[in-house]
Design a protein around this motif. Structure first.
Motif, PDB file in Angstrom:
ATOM      1  N   LEU A  28       0.771  -1.352  -0.050  1.00 47.29           N
ATOM      2  CA  LEU A  28      -0.157  -0.184   0.136  1.00 47.29           C
ATOM      3  C   LEU A  28       0.972   1.108   0.070  1.00 47.29           C
ATOM      4  O   LEU A  28       2.046   1.164   0.653  1.00 47.29           O
ATOM      5  CB  LEU A  28      -0.806  -0.100   1.226  1.00 47.29           C
ATOM      6  CG  LEU A  28      -1.783  -1.028   1.380  1.00 47.29           C
ATOM      7  CD1 LEU A  28      -2.726  -1.015   2.490  1.00 47.29           C
ATOM      8  CD2 LEU A  28      -2.726  -1.451  -0.014  1.00 47.29           C
ATOM      9  N   ARG A  29       0.445   2.184  -0.608  1.00 39.94           N
ATOM     10  CA  ARG A  29       1.074   3.635  -0.680  1.00 39.94           C
ATOM     11  C   ARG A  29       0.348   4.414   0.370  1.00 39.94           C
ATOM     12  O   ARG A  29      -0.655   4.548   0.542  1.00 39.94           O
ATOM     13  CB  ARG A  29       0.737   4.128  -2.024  1.00 39.94           C
ATOM     14  CG  ARG A  29       1.613   5.471  -2.249  1.00 39.94           C
ATOM     15  CD  ARG A  29       1.254   6.202  -3.605  1.00 39.94           C
ATOM     16  NE  ARG A  29       1.695   5.312  -4.599  1.00 39.94           N
ATOM     17  CZ  ARG A  29       1.623   5.658  -5.892  1.00 39.94           C
ATOM     18  NH1 ARG A  29       0.819   6.709  -6.301  1.00 39.94           N
ATOM     19  NH2 ARG A  29       1.866   4.721  -6.913  1.00 39.94           N
ATOM     20  N   ARG A  30       1.276   4.951   1.323  1.00 36.24           N
ATOM     21  CA  ARG A  30       0.923   5.876   2.419  1.00 36.24           C
ATOM     22  C   ARG A  30       1.323   7.326   2.019  1.00 36.24           C
ATOM     23  O   ARG A  30       2.190   7.687   1.654  1.00 36.24           O
ATOM     24  CB  ARG A  30       1.751   5.408   3.588  1.00 36.24           C
ATOM     25  CG  ARG A  30       1.346   6.352   4.883  1.00 36.24           C
ATOM     26  CD  ARG A  30       2.079   5.896   6.202  1.00 36.24           C
ATOM     27  NE  ARG A  30       2.109   6.851   7.362  1.00 36.24           N
ATOM     28  CZ  ARG A  30       3.114   7.841   7.794  1.00 36.24           C
ATOM     29  NH1 ARG A  30       4.234   7.632   7.243  1.00 36.24           N
ATOM     30  NH2 ARG A  30       2.797   8.508   8.836  1.00 36.24           N
ATOM     31  N   VAL A  31       0.227   8.177   2.186  1.00 35.17           N
ATOM     32  CA  VAL A  31       0.212   9.433   1.815  1.00 35.17           C
ATOM     33  C   VAL A  31      -0.033  10.193   3.124  1.00 35.17           C
ATOM     34  O   VAL A  31      -1.284   9.796   3.767  1.00 35.17           O
ATOM     35  CB  VAL A  31      -0.801   9.867   0.662  1.00 35.17           C
ATOM     36  CG1 VAL A  31      -0.689  11.355   0.508  1.00 35.17           C
ATOM     37  CG2 VAL A  31      -0.333   9.261  -0.765  1.00 35.17           C
ATOM     38  N   VAL A  32       0.691  11.137   3.528  1.00 30.49           N
ATOM     39  CA  VAL A  32       0.264  11.990   4.572  1.00 30.49           C
ATOM     40  C   VAL A  32      -0.231  13.330   4.062  1.00 30.49           C
ATOM     41  O   VAL A  32       0.514  14.147   3.484  1.00 30.49           O
ATOM     42  CB  VAL A  32       1.630  12.324   5.483  1.00 30.49           C
ATOM     43  CG1 VAL A  32       0.960  13.225   6.746  1.00 30.49           C
ATOM     44  CG2 VAL A  32       1.955  10.767   6.024  1.00 30.49           C
ATOM     45  N   LEU A  33      -1.612  13.720   4.406  1.00 32.31           N
ATOM     46  CA  LEU A  33      -1.890  14.943   4.098  1.00 32.31           C
ATOM     47  C   LEU A  33      -2.004  15.950   5.507  1.00 32.31           C
ATOM     48  O   LEU A  33      -2.678  15.582   6.328  1.00 32.31           O
ATOM     49  CB  LEU A  33      -3.386  14.540   3.540  1.00 32.31           C
ATOM     50  CG  LEU A  33      -3.431  13.886   2.339  1.00 32.31           C
ATOM     51  CD1 LEU A  33      -4.946  13.756   1.970  1.00 32.31           C
ATOM     52  CD2 LEU A  33      -2.751  14.557   1.151  1.00 32.31           C
ATOM     53  N   LEU A  34      -1.539  17.204   5.175  1.00 28.45           N
ATOM     54  CA  LEU A  34      -1.820  17.986   6.536  1.00 28.45           C
ATOM     55  C   LEU A  34      -3.009  18.960   6.267  1.00 28.45           C
ATOM     56  O   LEU A  34      -3.112  19.761   5.214  1.00 28.45           O
ATOM     57  CB  LEU A  34      -0.461  19.017   6.483  1.00 28.45           C
ATOM     58  CG  LEU A  34       0.778  18.285   6.714  1.00 28.45           C
ATOM     59  CD1 LEU A  34       1.810  19.232   6.652  1.00 28.45           C
ATOM     60  CD2 LEU A  34       0.862  17.409   8.120  1.00 28.45           C
ATOM     61  N   LEU A  35      -3.940  18.757   7.293  1.00 26.41           N
ATOM     62  CA  LEU A  35      -5.262  19.387   7.083  1.00 26.41           C
ATOM     63  C   LEU A  35      -5.486  20.347   8.326  1.00 26.41           C
ATOM     64  O   LEU A  35      -5.062  20.351   9.576  1.00 26.41           O
ATOM     65  CB  LEU A  35      -6.533  18.410   7.164  1.00 26.41           C
ATOM     66  CG  LEU A  35      -6.395  17.187   6.160  1.00 26.41           C
ATOM     67  CD1 LEU A  35      -7.755  16.214   6.350  1.00 26.41           C
ATOM     68  CD2 LEU A  35      -6.552  17.829   4.620  1.00 26.41           C
ATOM     69  N   ASN A  36      -6.302  21.419   8.235  1.00 28.92           N
ATOM     70  CA  ASN A  36      -6.608  22.251   9.106  1.00 28.92           C
ATOM     71  C   ASN A  36      -7.359  21.789  10.169  1.00 28.92           C
ATOM     72  O   ASN A  36      -8.235  20.912   9.852  1.00 28.92           O
ATOM     73  CB  ASN A  36      -7.125  23.516   8.514  1.00 28.92           C
ATOM     74  CG  ASN A  36      -7.577  24.643   9.637  1.00 28.92           C
ATOM     75  OD1 ASN A  36      -8.460  24.614  10.462  1.00 28.92           O
ATOM     76  ND2 ASN A  36      -6.605  25.522   9.692  1.00 28.92           N
ATOM     77  N   LEU A  37      -6.929  22.014  11.602  1.00 27.80           N
ATOM     78  CA  LEU A  37      -7.661  21.141  12.377  1.00 27.80           C
ATOM     79  C   LEU A  37      -9.276  21.548  12.454  1.00 27.80           C
ATOM     80  O   LEU A  37      -9.817  20.508  12.984  1.00 27.80           O
ATOM     81  CB  LEU A  37      -6.865  21.607  13.789  1.00 27.80           C
ATOM     82  CG  LEU A  37      -5.641  21.187  14.074  1.00 27.80           C
ATOM     83  CD1 LEU A  37      -4.952  21.841  15.313  1.00 27.80           C
ATOM     84  CD2 LEU A  37      -5.841  19.563  14.507  1.00 27.80           C
TER      85      LEU A  37
END
Length: 339
Positions: A257-266
Protein backbone atom coordinates in the motif's frame (compact mmCIF):
# COMPACT_ATOMS: atom_id res chain seq x y z
CA UNK A 1 21.73 -0.83 -4.48
CA UNK A 2 18.55 -2.34 -5.86
CA UNK A 3 16.71 0.00 -8.20
CA UNK A 4 12.97 0.54 -7.94
CA UNK A 5 10.98 -1.78 -10.15
CA UNK A 6 9.15 -0.12 -13.02
CA UNK A 7 5.42 -0.43 -13.63
CA UNK A 8 4.30 -4.04 -13.26
CA UNK A 9 0.74 -5.26 -13.55
CA UNK A 10 -0.23 -7.33 -10.50
CA UNK A 11 -1.88 -10.70 -10.97
CA UNK A 12 -5.70 -10.63 -11.02
CA UNK A 13 -5.78 -12.48 -7.70
CA UNK A 14 -3.43 -10.04 -5.97
CA UNK A 15 -5.19 -7.10 -7.60
CA UNK A 16 -8.53 -8.21 -6.17
CA UNK A 17 -7.07 -8.96 -2.76
CA UNK A 18 -5.13 -5.69 -2.69
CA UNK A 19 -8.29 -3.68 -3.26
CA UNK A 20 -10.05 -5.60 -0.49
CA UNK A 21 -7.20 -4.86 1.92
CA UNK A 22 -7.24 -1.18 0.93
CA UNK A 23 -10.96 -1.05 1.79
CA UNK A 24 -10.49 -2.78 5.14
CA UNK A 25 -7.60 -0.53 6.09
CA UNK A 26 -9.47 2.62 5.05
CA UNK A 27 -12.62 1.68 6.95
CA UNK A 28 -10.70 0.84 10.10
CA UNK A 29 -8.73 4.07 9.86
CA UNK A 30 -11.94 6.09 9.58
CA UNK A 31 -13.87 4.20 12.27
CA UNK A 32 -14.08 6.72 15.10
CA UNK A 33 -15.35 4.65 18.03
CA UNK A 34 -14.67 4.65 21.74
CA UNK A 35 -15.07 0.88 22.13
CA UNK A 36 -16.01 -2.23 20.15
CA UNK A 37 -19.03 -4.54 20.60
CA UNK A 38 -19.36 -6.31 23.96
CA UNK A 39 -17.32 -3.53 25.58
CA UNK A 40 -14.12 -4.59 23.87
CA UNK A 41 -11.23 -2.11 23.42
CA UNK A 42 -11.39 0.13 20.36
CA UNK A 43 -8.22 -1.25 18.77
CA UNK A 44 -10.04 -4.53 18.00
CA UNK A 45 -12.25 -2.91 15.35
CA UNK A 46 -10.89 0.60 14.81
CA UNK A 47 -7.56 2.06 13.77
CA UNK A 48 -4.40 0.50 12.38
CA UNK A 49 -1.33 -1.05 13.96
CA UNK A 50 1.66 -0.16 11.79
CA UNK A 51 5.35 -0.81 12.27
CA UNK A 52 8.12 1.00 10.45
CA UNK A 53 11.12 -1.14 9.48
CA UNK A 54 14.65 -0.72 8.21
CA UNK A 55 16.20 -2.10 5.05
CA UNK A 56 16.69 -5.89 5.31
CA UNK A 57 18.20 -6.33 1.84
CA UNK A 58 21.52 -8.13 1.99
CA UNK A 59 21.20 -8.59 5.74
CA UNK A 60 20.36 -11.54 7.95
CA UNK A 61 16.87 -10.59 9.08
CA UNK A 62 13.35 -10.28 7.72
CA UNK A 63 11.27 -7.13 8.10
CA UNK A 64 8.67 -9.05 10.13
CA UNK A 65 11.15 -10.68 12.51
CA UNK A 66 10.85 -9.81 16.22
CA UNK A 67 13.22 -7.17 17.64
CA UNK A 68 16.69 -8.43 18.36
CA UNK A 69 16.13 -7.95 22.09
CA UNK A 70 13.86 -10.98 21.74
CA UNK A 71 12.16 -12.18 24.90
CA UNK A 72 13.40 -9.27 27.00
CA UNK A 73 11.13 -6.72 25.31
CA UNK A 74 7.74 -6.64 23.66
CA UNK A 75 7.42 -5.29 20.11
CA UNK A 76 6.42 -1.72 19.29
CA UNK A 77 3.82 -0.61 16.77
CA UNK A 78 2.15 2.75 16.22
CA UNK A 79 -1.62 3.11 16.48
CA UNK A 80 -3.13 5.42 13.86
CA UNK A 81 -6.67 6.41 13.00
CA UNK A 82 -8.73 9.46 12.17
CA UNK A 83 -8.46 12.01 14.96
CA UNK A 84 -4.81 11.19 15.69
CA UNK A 85 -2.24 13.40 13.99
CA UNK A 86 0.47 11.05 12.77
CA UNK A 87 3.19 12.30 10.47
CA UNK A 88 6.42 10.33 10.82
CA UNK A 89 7.30 6.73 11.55
CA UNK A 90 9.70 5.81 14.34
CA UNK A 91 13.33 6.48 13.36
CA UNK A 92 12.02 8.25 10.23
CA UNK A 93 11.59 4.91 8.45
CA UNK A 94 10.36 5.07 4.86
CA UNK A 95 8.34 1.85 4.88
CA UNK A 96 6.79 -0.81 7.09
CA UNK A 97 3.87 -3.17 7.47
CA UNK A 98 0.33 -3.29 8.84
CA UNK A 99 -1.01 -6.17 10.92
CA UNK A 100 -4.58 -7.33 11.39
CA UNK A 101 -6.27 -6.03 14.57
CA UNK A 102 -5.94 -8.14 17.72
CA UNK A 103 -8.87 -10.56 17.67
CA UNK A 104 -9.25 -10.38 13.88
CA UNK A 105 -6.40 -12.75 12.98
CA UNK A 106 -6.97 -15.88 10.90
CA UNK A 107 -6.99 -19.25 12.78
CA UNK A 108 -3.51 -20.17 11.50
CA UNK A 109 -1.97 -16.81 12.40
CA UNK A 110 -0.37 -15.56 15.60
CA UNK A 111 -2.84 -14.03 18.03
CA UNK A 112 -1.54 -10.59 18.95
CA UNK A 113 -1.55 -9.79 22.66
CA UNK A 114 -1.39 -6.05 23.46
CA UNK A 115 0.53 -5.20 26.62
CA UNK A 116 0.68 -1.40 27.01
CA UNK A 117 0.37 1.90 25.14
CA UNK A 118 2.40 5.13 25.32
CA UNK A 119 0.47 8.10 23.83
CA UNK A 120 3.89 9.61 23.08
CA UNK A 121 6.95 7.36 22.70
CA UNK A 122 8.46 6.51 26.07
CA UNK A 123 11.75 4.89 24.95
CA UNK A 124 10.32 1.51 25.90
CA UNK A 125 13.53 -0.31 24.91
CA UNK A 126 15.10 1.10 28.08
CA UNK A 127 12.31 0.05 30.43
CA UNK A 128 11.59 -2.89 32.69
CA UNK A 129 8.61 -5.25 32.39
CA UNK A 130 9.35 -5.90 28.70
CA UNK A 131 9.10 -2.20 27.89
CA UNK A 132 5.99 -1.38 29.91
CA UNK A 133 7.63 -0.62 33.26
CA UNK A 134 9.91 1.98 34.81
CA UNK A 135 12.57 3.78 32.77
CA UNK A 136 15.96 2.43 33.85
CA UNK A 137 16.66 3.83 37.35
CA UNK A 138 13.85 6.43 37.36
CA UNK A 139 11.08 4.33 38.83
CA UNK A 140 9.32 7.20 40.60
CA UNK A 141 8.99 9.32 37.46
CA UNK A 142 7.46 6.71 35.17
CA UNK A 143 4.71 4.95 37.12
CA UNK A 144 1.77 3.45 35.15
CA UNK A 145 -0.76 5.92 33.78
CA UNK A 146 -3.82 6.74 35.89
CA UNK A 147 -6.97 4.87 34.84
CA UNK A 148 -10.37 5.94 36.13
CA UNK A 149 -13.96 5.02 35.43
CA UNK A 150 -14.19 8.66 34.33
CA UNK A 151 -11.87 8.90 31.34
CA UNK A 152 -11.70 12.69 31.62
CA UNK A 153 -10.07 12.30 35.05
CA UNK A 154 -7.47 9.87 33.76
CA UNK A 155 -6.73 11.92 30.65
CA UNK A 156 -6.35 15.14 32.62
CA UNK A 157 -3.96 13.39 34.99
CA UNK A 158 -1.74 12.47 32.04
CA UNK A 159 -1.60 16.06 30.77
CA UNK A 160 -0.98 17.45 34.25
CA UNK A 161 2.03 15.14 34.53
CA UNK A 162 3.35 15.63 30.99
CA UNK A 163 2.65 19.24 30.01
CA UNK A 164 4.16 20.94 28.24
CA UNK A 165 5.07 17.99 26.05
CA UNK A 166 8.85 17.83 25.79
CA UNK A 167 9.87 15.62 22.87
CA UNK A 168 12.95 14.44 24.78
CA UNK A 169 11.25 13.65 28.11
CA UNK A 170 11.00 9.93 27.34
CA UNK A 171 11.88 8.85 30.86
CA UNK A 172 8.92 10.62 32.47
CA UNK A 173 6.15 9.16 30.32
CA UNK A 174 3.78 6.56 31.65
CA UNK A 175 2.17 3.64 29.84
CA UNK A 176 -1.49 2.66 29.85
CA UNK A 177 -1.74 -1.04 30.64
CA UNK A 178 -3.63 -3.09 28.04
CA UNK A 179 -3.94 -6.11 30.27
CA UNK A 180 -6.58 -6.90 32.89
CA UNK A 181 -10.28 -6.11 33.36
CA UNK A 182 -9.96 -2.34 32.77
CA UNK A 183 -8.40 -2.53 29.31
CA UNK A 184 -11.36 -0.94 27.48
CA UNK A 185 -11.48 2.06 29.80
CA UNK A 186 -7.70 2.33 29.82
CA UNK A 187 -7.50 2.45 26.04
CA UNK A 188 -10.39 4.89 25.81
CA UNK A 189 -8.48 7.19 28.17
CA UNK A 190 -5.32 6.68 26.13
CA UNK A 191 -7.21 7.60 22.94
CA UNK A 192 -8.35 10.89 24.49
CA UNK A 193 -4.75 11.62 25.45
CA UNK A 194 -3.12 10.64 22.16
CA UNK A 195 -5.57 12.71 20.11
CA UNK A 196 -4.65 15.93 21.87
CA UNK A 197 -1.00 15.04 22.45
CA UNK A 198 -0.46 14.20 18.77
CA UNK A 199 -1.37 17.78 17.86
CA UNK A 200 1.55 19.04 19.93
CA UNK A 201 4.39 16.74 18.82
CA UNK A 202 5.44 14.63 15.85
CA UNK A 203 6.94 11.96 18.13
CA UNK A 204 5.04 8.72 17.35
CA UNK A 205 3.00 6.83 19.91
CA UNK A 206 4.04 3.34 21.02
CA UNK A 207 1.60 0.41 21.10
CA UNK A 208 3.31 -2.70 22.44
CA UNK A 209 2.37 -6.34 21.85
CA UNK A 210 3.94 -9.55 23.15
CA UNK A 211 6.88 -10.45 20.93
CA UNK A 212 6.93 -13.53 18.75
CA UNK A 213 9.95 -15.68 17.92
CA UNK A 214 11.97 -16.08 14.75
CA UNK A 215 10.46 -19.56 14.38
CA UNK A 216 6.87 -18.27 14.51
CA UNK A 217 7.42 -14.99 12.63
CA UNK A 218 5.96 -16.41 9.42
CA UNK A 219 2.56 -16.67 11.13
CA UNK A 220 2.50 -12.97 12.02
CA UNK A 221 -0.82 -11.55 10.70
CA UNK A 222 0.80 -9.18 8.20
CA UNK A 223 -2.01 -7.52 6.28
CA UNK A 224 0.08 -5.39 3.93
CA UNK A 225 3.47 -3.82 3.43
CA UNK A 226 3.56 -0.08 2.77
CA UNK A 227 5.89 2.74 1.82
CA UNK A 228 5.73 6.50 2.31
CA UNK A 229 4.84 8.21 -0.94
CA UNK A 230 7.18 11.13 -0.22
CA UNK A 231 10.03 8.61 0.17
CA UNK A 232 9.04 6.48 -2.81
CA UNK A 233 12.51 6.18 -4.35
CA UNK A 234 13.80 4.68 -1.11
CA UNK A 235 10.74 3.05 0.45
CA UNK A 236 9.11 1.33 -2.52
CA UNK A 237 12.08 -0.91 -3.47
CA UNK A 238 12.29 -2.03 0.17
CA UNK A 239 8.54 -2.73 0.27
CA UNK A 240 8.82 -4.69 -2.98
CA UNK A 241 11.66 -6.75 -1.56
CA UNK A 242 9.66 -7.40 1.63
CA UNK A 243 6.63 -8.47 -0.41
CA UNK A 244 8.74 -10.92 -2.43
CA UNK A 245 10.66 -12.20 0.57
CA UNK A 246 7.44 -12.73 2.56
CA UNK A 247 5.95 -14.76 -0.29
CA UNK A 248 9.15 -16.79 -0.60
CA UNK A 249 9.39 -17.55 3.15
CA UNK A 250 5.73 -17.96 4.11
CA UNK A 251 3.93 -18.75 0.85
CA UNK A 252 1.54 -15.86 1.54
CA UNK A 253 1.14 -13.02 -0.94
CA UNK A 254 0.17 -9.70 0.62
CA UNK A 255 -0.17 -6.35 -1.17
CA UNK A 256 1.87 -3.17 -0.96
CA UNK A 257 0.00 0.00 0.00
CA UNK A 258 1.07 3.56 -0.65
CA UNK A 259 0.97 5.78 2.46
CA UNK A 260 0.21 9.43 1.85
CA UNK A 261 0.25 12.01 4.65
CA UNK A 262 -2.03 15.01 4.18
CA UNK A 263 -1.78 18.07 6.43
CA UNK A 264 -5.28 19.35 7.18
CA UNK A 265 -6.51 22.33 9.12
CA UNK A 266 -7.69 21.28 12.58
CA UNK A 267 -10.95 23.19 12.66
CA UNK A 268 -12.67 21.66 9.59
CA UNK A 269 -11.60 18.28 10.87
CA UNK A 270 -13.33 18.91 14.18
CA UNK A 271 -16.60 19.66 12.40
CA UNK A 272 -16.51 16.59 10.17
CA UNK A 273 -15.31 13.88 12.55
CA UNK A 274 -18.75 13.48 14.11
CA UNK A 275 -20.06 12.22 10.76
CA UNK A 276 -17.42 9.55 10.18
CA UNK A 277 -19.21 6.26 10.80
CA UNK A 278 -18.11 3.93 7.99
CA UNK A 279 -19.94 0.68 7.20
CA UNK A 280 -17.45 -1.60 8.93
CA UNK A 281 -19.96 -4.45 8.68
CA UNK A 282 -19.09 -4.65 4.99
CA UNK A 283 -15.71 -6.13 5.90
CA UNK A 284 -16.44 -7.35 9.44
CA UNK A 285 -19.94 -8.96 9.43
CA UNK A 286 -19.71 -9.52 13.18
CA UNK A 287 -19.99 -5.76 13.64
CA UNK A 288 -23.26 -5.36 11.76
CA UNK A 289 -25.18 -4.35 14.88
CA UNK A 290 -22.49 -2.02 16.15
CA UNK A 291 -23.55 1.43 17.27
CA UNK A 292 -20.87 4.02 16.56
CA UNK A 293 -20.78 5.92 19.82
CA UNK A 294 -18.12 8.52 20.47
CA UNK A 295 -19.75 11.27 22.52
CA UNK A 296 -17.92 10.43 25.75
CA UNK A 297 -14.58 10.27 24.00
CA UNK A 298 -15.08 13.58 22.20
CA UNK A 299 -16.09 15.25 25.44
CA UNK A 300 -12.93 13.97 27.09
CA UNK A 301 -10.67 15.07 24.24
CA UNK A 302 -12.12 18.58 24.24
CA UNK A 303 -11.80 19.03 27.98
CA UNK A 304 -8.34 17.72 28.86
CA UNK A 305 -6.04 20.28 27.22
CA UNK A 306 -6.12 23.35 24.95
CA UNK A 307 -6.30 22.65 21.24
CA UNK A 308 -3.03 23.17 19.40
CA UNK A 309 -2.76 25.60 16.53
CA UNK A 310 -1.76 24.29 13.15
CA UNK A 311 -2.39 21.25 10.99
CA UNK A 312 -3.29 17.62 11.56
CA UNK A 313 -1.42 14.86 9.71
CA UNK A 314 -4.07 12.62 8.14
CA UNK A 315 -2.97 9.23 6.77
CA UNK A 316 -4.25 7.54 3.63
CA UNK A 317 -3.30 4.00 2.49
CA UNK A 318 -4.02 3.13 -1.14
CA UNK A 319 -3.44 0.09 -3.34
CA UNK A 320 -1.73 0.56 -6.72
CA UNK A 321 -1.34 -2.38 -9.06
CA UNK A 322 1.88 -1.01 -10.57
CA UNK A 323 3.63 -1.08 -7.18
CA UNK A 324 3.31 -4.86 -6.88
CA UNK A 325 5.80 -7.52 -7.93
CA UNK A 326 4.96 -10.66 -9.88
CA UNK A 327 6.56 -14.10 -9.65
CA UNK A 328 9.22 -13.47 -12.29
CA UNK A 329 10.11 -10.04 -11.00
CA UNK A 330 10.29 -11.40 -7.44
CA UNK A 331 12.97 -13.82 -8.55
CA UNK A 332 14.94 -10.88 -9.95
CA UNK A 333 14.39 -8.80 -6.82
CA UNK A 334 15.55 -11.52 -4.42
CA UNK A 335 18.55 -12.45 -6.58
CA UNK A 336 19.67 -8.82 -6.89
CA UNK A 337 19.37 -8.28 -3.14
CA UNK A 338 21.35 -11.44 -2.40
CA UNK A 339 24.11 -10.31 -4.73
Amino acid sequence: MLAMIGPVQASPELDKYGKEVEKKVTLRYQAYVQSCPNNRPAYECSGLLIRGVGDPRGKHFNAWDPPRKGATHDTSFSYVRIGISFERLAYAYTNGYIVSPPGQEQPDQLQLQPTCFYPVDGASDKRSDKGCGAYEDKKDSSAPCVVSSDIVTGAKAWFEAHSPIDDKAYDKRCAFSLKGPDVTEAFMTALAVVERASEKTTVPNDFKVTSWTAETAGALPVEAFFYNDEDKLIGLPIAQFNQCRFKHVTGREVPILRRVVLLLNLEPFEHTIENVNPPLAEVYPALKDMAFEHGTLRAAVKSIAPRAEGLMAYNSFSYYSQDQTGVQRCSEVLSAAAG
